[in-house]
Write a protein that holds these residues in place. Sequence first.
Motif, short mmCIF file in Angstrom:
data_model
loop_
_atom_site.label_atom_id
_atom_site.label_comp_id
_atom_site.label_asym_id
_atom_site.label_seq_id
_atom_site.Cartn_x
_atom_site.Cartn_y
_atom_site.Cartn_z
N GLU A 63 -11.10 -6.58 -102.82
CA GLU A 63 -10.83 -6.62 -101.38
C GLU A 63 -9.35 -6.45 -101.10
OE1 GLU A 63 -14.61 -9.60 -100.41
OE2 GLU A 63 -12.55 -10.36 -100.36
N SER A 64 -8.49 -7.00 -101.96
CA SER A 64 -7.05 -6.86 -101.79
C SER A 64 -6.63 -5.39 -101.93
CB SER A 64 -6.30 -7.71 -102.82
OG SER A 64 -6.57 -9.08 -102.63
N LEU A 65 -7.31 -4.67 -102.82
CA LEU A 65 -6.97 -3.27 -103.05
C LEU A 65 -7.34 -2.37 -101.86
CD1 LEU A 65 -7.86 -2.78 -106.81
CD2 LEU A 65 -5.60 -2.88 -105.77
N LEU A 66 -8.21 -2.84 -100.98
CA LEU A 66 -8.56 -2.03 -99.81
C LEU A 66 -7.32 -1.75 -98.95
CD1 LEU A 66 -11.95 -3.70 -98.81
CD2 LEU A 66 -11.61 -1.43 -99.81
N ALA A 67 -6.39 -2.69 -98.91
CA ALA A 67 -5.16 -2.47 -98.16
C ALA A 67 -4.30 -1.39 -98.83
CB ALA A 67 -4.36 -3.78 -98.04
N VAL A 68 -4.35 -1.35 -100.17
CA VAL A 68 -3.63 -0.29 -100.89
C VAL A 68 -4.25 1.06 -100.55
CG1 VAL A 68 -2.99 0.59 -103.17
CG2 VAL A 68 -3.02 -1.88 -102.74
N ASP A 69 -5.58 1.12 -100.53
CA ASP A 69 -6.27 2.37 -100.18
C ASP A 69 -5.84 2.85 -98.79
OD1 ASP A 69 -7.57 2.22 -102.57
OD2 ASP A 69 -9.45 1.48 -101.74
N GLU A 70 -5.77 1.93 -97.86
CA GLU A 70 -5.35 2.30 -96.50
C GLU A 70 -3.93 2.85 -96.48
OE1 GLU A 70 -8.02 -0.87 -93.87
OE2 GLU A 70 -5.87 -1.18 -94.14
N SER A 71 -3.05 2.22 -97.25
CA SER A 71 -1.65 2.65 -97.28
C SER A 71 -1.51 4.05 -97.88
CB SER A 71 -0.81 1.66 -98.09
OG SER A 71 -0.79 0.40 -97.46
N VAL A 72 -2.28 4.31 -98.95
CA VAL A 72 -2.25 5.65 -99.54
C VAL A 72 -2.76 6.68 -98.53
CG1 VAL A 72 -3.21 7.12 -101.36
CG2 VAL A 72 -2.47 4.79 -101.90
N GLY A 73 -3.81 6.32 -97.80
CA GLY A 73 -4.33 7.23 -96.78
C GLY A 73 -3.31 7.51 -95.70
N GLN A 74 -2.58 6.48 -95.27
CA GLN A 74 -1.56 6.66 -94.24
C GLN A 74 -0.42 7.55 -94.74
OE1 GLN A 74 -0.48 2.65 -93.27
NE2 GLN A 74 -2.41 2.22 -92.20
N LEU A 75 -0.06 7.37 -95.99
CA LEU A 75 1.01 8.18 -96.57
C LEU A 75 0.61 9.66 -96.63
CD1 LEU A 75 3.69 8.55 -98.05
CD2 LEU A 75 2.53 7.93 -100.17
N GLU A 77 -1.64 11.13 -94.83
CA GLU A 77 -1.75 11.65 -93.47
C GLU A 77 -0.37 12.01 -92.90
OE1 GLU A 77 -3.27 13.04 -89.97
OE2 GLU A 77 -4.34 12.55 -91.83
N PHE A 78 0.62 11.19 -93.21
CA PHE A 78 1.99 11.48 -92.78
C PHE A 78 2.47 12.80 -93.40
CE2 PHE A 78 6.53 11.37 -93.72
CZ PHE A 78 7.07 11.20 -92.45
N LEU A 79 2.21 13.00 -94.69
CA LEU A 79 2.61 14.24 -95.35
C LEU A 79 1.97 15.44 -94.67
CD1 LEU A 79 2.36 13.14 -99.10
CD2 LEU A 79 4.46 13.57 -97.81
N GLN A 81 0.92 15.61 -91.51
CA GLN A 81 1.51 15.80 -90.18
C GLN A 81 2.88 16.48 -90.24
OE1 GLN A 81 1.56 11.88 -88.50
NE2 GLN A 81 -0.67 11.81 -88.16
N GLN A 82 3.60 16.25 -91.35
CA GLN A 82 4.94 16.82 -91.51
C GLN A 82 4.92 18.15 -92.25
OE1 GLN A 82 7.67 15.29 -90.07
NE2 GLN A 82 6.11 13.91 -89.22
N ASP A 83 3.70 18.69 -92.48
CA ASP A 83 3.54 19.96 -93.22
C ASP A 83 4.16 19.88 -94.62
OD1 ASP A 83 2.15 21.26 -91.18
OD2 ASP A 83 4.03 21.84 -90.19
N LEU A 84 4.04 18.72 -95.25
CA LEU A 84 4.56 18.52 -96.60
C LEU A 84 3.45 18.34 -97.63
CD1 LEU A 84 7.40 15.95 -95.77
CD2 LEU A 84 7.69 18.38 -96.33
N ASP A 85 2.21 18.27 -97.16
CA ASP A 85 1.12 17.92 -98.06
C ASP A 85 0.83 18.98 -99.12
OD1 ASP A 85 0.27 19.36 -95.70
OD2 ASP A 85 -1.79 19.15 -96.45
N GLN A 86 1.14 20.26 -98.82
CA GLN A 86 0.86 21.32 -99.78
C GLN A 86 2.00 21.51 -100.78
OE1 GLN A 86 -2.23 22.97 -99.90
NE2 GLN A 86 -2.60 21.26 -98.49
N ASN A 87 3.07 20.76 -100.60
CA ASN A 87 4.23 20.91 -101.48
C ASN A 87 4.68 19.56 -102.03
OD1 ASN A 87 6.22 22.45 -102.77
ND2 ASN A 87 7.73 21.90 -101.22
N THR A 88 3.73 18.64 -102.12
CA THR A 88 4.04 17.30 -102.61
C THR A 88 3.04 16.90 -103.69
OG1 THR A 88 4.93 16.63 -100.45
CG2 THR A 88 4.31 14.87 -101.97
N ILE A 89 3.55 16.40 -104.78
CA ILE A 89 2.69 15.86 -105.84
C ILE A 89 2.55 14.37 -105.61
CG2 ILE A 89 2.44 15.47 -108.32
CD1 ILE A 89 4.19 17.94 -108.77
N VAL A 90 1.32 13.90 -105.54
CA VAL A 90 1.05 12.48 -105.35
C VAL A 90 0.45 11.93 -106.64
CG1 VAL A 90 -0.22 10.75 -104.05
CG2 VAL A 90 0.69 12.77 -102.88
#
Length: 292
Positions: A63-75, A77-79, A81-90
């Motif tokens: 259950e604690s890791l669910l917050a980590v999942d949300e944070s990764v999703g937000q990160l 999504e930000f990439l 929105q900034q048109d950085l998602d296709q040029n970023t290694i996660v």
Amino acid sequence: PADRHRGRYDNEPLPIEIPTTEAMEAGNKPMWVRNQRNSRHGVDFGYNLPGFSPEVYYRRYCESLLAVDESVGQLREFLKQQDLDQNTIVVYMGDNGFQFGDHGLIDKRTAYEASAKVPLLVVAPGKIPAGVPFDGLVGNIDIAPTLLEAANASAPKNMNGQSVWKALCASDASSLNDRTLLYEYYWERNYPHTPTLHAIIGGRFKYIRCHGLWDRDELYDLESDPGEMQNLIHDSRYADRIESLNQQLWQLLKNSTGMEMPLLEDHGPRFPLRDKNQSPQAAFPKEYFSEK
């Protein structure tokens, strides 16, 4: 867990079969493993809490890791929105594995699969095929040289690990088929339950050598025994393999300047306690008794 997630998994069963003390003894597990079952890092007396429940602990952890999942999703999504998602290694990974009842233990200080393995997810749009499992042996020391190669930079000669960038992009782990990694853990006075351990990880067989303790070493066939519950260390059929793996282990130690062990100054509280009402002290291995 965050309040919004607490209780999400209350009805979920523990997906791990906790072995009985009888099963551990029948599988020739070392004394230290059976004794650690009743310790701060064991299922019988976890964190020295009477009535400790591995099931509840595991649910709250997830259950604690669910917050980590949300944070990764937000990160991500930000990439986007900034048109950085296709040029970023996660890269998403953990710093260590963990036992939630495997071998009767609840800690991370062992060479067993549940402890030594960590999650590793890598996203690189247009480079690494999406949604494809990669079964090559990758260590955490490989992440830095891999990212350097991805950025067309050279890794320093004294950097540990190797780049697996080309293997990931080709989704082909064949170049890592014969690879092995050295596992090292050094005894801590704070947590005296686990001895100094060295192991060879990689391939079908895992060899674990304990140091400074009057106890068994370990050999497991991960193909027929993925749960590492049948210790083959005294099976005569594997005598030559054990000798070969032991020589390989010492060579890895020599090659990595690992022939000296650190002597750590006492730091923090000690946790040597056992519960007198839980599993008793394990007996010496039967092979240590003279027949004469």
